[in-house]
Design an enzyme around this catalytic site. Sequence first.
Site, short mmCIF file in Angstrom:
data_model
loop_
_atom_site.label_atom_id
_atom_site.label_comp_id
_atom_site.label_asym_id
_atom_site.label_seq_id
_atom_site.Cartn_x
_atom_site.Cartn_y
_atom_site.Cartn_z
N ASP A 30 0.93 -1.26 0.08
CA ASP A 30 -0.04 0.06 0.08
C ASP A 30 0.97 1.36 -0.05
O ASP A 30 1.94 1.17 0.71
CB ASP A 30 -0.87 -0.03 1.30
N GLU A 151 -14.24 -8.77 -7.10
CA GLU A 151 -14.51 -9.06 -5.64
C GLU A 151 -16.21 -9.22 -5.52
O GLU A 151 -16.91 -8.20 -5.85
CB GLU A 151 -13.68 -8.27 -5.15
N LYS A 206 -19.75 -7.90 -12.87
CA LYS A 206 -19.58 -7.36 -11.56
C LYS A 206 -20.61 -6.03 -11.46
O LYS A 206 -21.17 -5.75 -10.50
CB LYS A 206 -18.34 -6.93 -11.01
N PHE A 251 -32.64 -8.66 0.06
CA PHE A 251 -32.72 -7.20 -0.57
C PHE A 251 -34.00 -6.80 -0.81
O PHE A 251 -34.48 -5.99 -1.64
CB PHE A 251 -31.96 -7.16 -1.82
N CYS A 262 -19.81 0.71 -3.25
CA CYS A 262 -20.04 0.08 -4.14
C CYS A 262 -21.48 0.35 -5.22
O CYS A 262 -21.26 0.79 -6.36
CB CYS A 262 -20.13 -1.30 -3.85
#
Length: 417
Positions: A30, A151, A206, A251, A262
């Site tokens: 990082d 991911e 994604k 949901f 996101c």
Amino acid sequence: MKIAIIGTGYVGLPTGAGLAKLGHDVTCIDCDREKVEKLRAGQVTLFEEGLEDLLKSGLESGRLTFTDSMAQGVRGAQLILLAVGTPPDRRTGQADLRYLFGAVKEVAPFLPSEAVVAVKSTVPVGTGDEVEKRIRKTNPKARVEVISLPEFLREGYAVHDFFHPVRIVVGTQSQKARELIQELYAPLPNATRFLFVARRSSEAIKYASNAFLAVKIHYINEMADFCEAAGANIHEVAQGMGLDSRIGPAFLKPGPGYGGSCFPKDTKAIEHMARKLGVELSLIRAAIKGNKKRREHMAQRILKEVEDVPSPKIAVWGLAFKEGTDDCRESPAVEIVQCLASHHVDVCVYDPQAMTTARRILGDSVQYAPDMYSAALGADVLVILTEWPQFDAADWKRVANGLRSRHILDFRFFKKR
Ligand code: NAD
């Protein structure tokens, strides 16, 4: 396997610590030196259930190390995961790829020949092609494969989801890369489902998944408004809908709108991509607009509750965008609090994990309580904005005794208290 992960945020850190637990030799890189120092000392830099123990066990095993040096971090690595942020461009909503391409530029000269570079960050369709082009230009000798490995972990459940992924989508045509990813996750339970697709399809999966979930949330929120007006109970309606396996119960909970790092950014990014391609994504556009309106609507409802109260005090429970995390990026709770504070009402907030991250956004505009009961003391209305289980399990007699009047606006559990 020797692995390097670039970016140790909400995705990179649980992934790195999880891979070390699976027995791999992981170096997390990082550019934030302070973060690297803390992680080396075993201090977690974000809240996720079980992450601290996982980090400590990785450090103790010697299989998990941290560095801010690309050259050192990728030395000898067979797999390099790119997990840096891809935030939205404030003006256009498109994914801002400056961190991704920045990382690519920095790492390219040091890439070991034959390595596989996997893009874990959520990136627009076609980004893998561009990453490959940039690596070849900087380091023509490196025979690297660039793949897409999106991911799907859920914040708040990142450690659990790492060890129990619902699916692992791999975007590549390369047999060697496929085998490497299978070897990477081989220690996971046999039931782990792999889906091998083309790189562009993987990138699109994604966005299509996140946008679908955002639309589903927007749908149930609109349905909640409809039920309220029509005299139906949205929870009973959602329960009835969820029993249909084609719909499913997930949901279908109304609330103050979707948030986090996101859904808001990914809906805007795919909508931007589509517009550039001349494709209309009307449902996603409606969700983006409706989600924004929902937060404003919630804030107005709270303000209405205290409109006749001189010098009102509002208590807010919950600042994180959801339970189980300290992440306040695009949190509906934080936006609602900002709106309340801008109307010069006295707001006192509490969140079990997100006080530090929220304070970075809210500053001195609100008061911060040491616990949920203190936040509610003397308040004219108590608002619940994040679904932390401890809020639901509060001692309601104690809360009621502390409140100036017994107004509770519960935008998460929707229970009569
Ligand atoms: P984050 O902001 O928490 O972490 C990004 C990290 O990358 C930071 O620590 C930053 O210092 C580091 N970084 C930036 N540039 C760097 C460079 N050049 N070299 C080394 N490190 C660098 O981001 P995040 O939430 O972990 O998200 C990462 C990506 O994963 C995004 O594309 C996001 O959309 C995607 N994603 C996130 C989630 C989630 O729940 N947060 C889930 C799925 C996918």
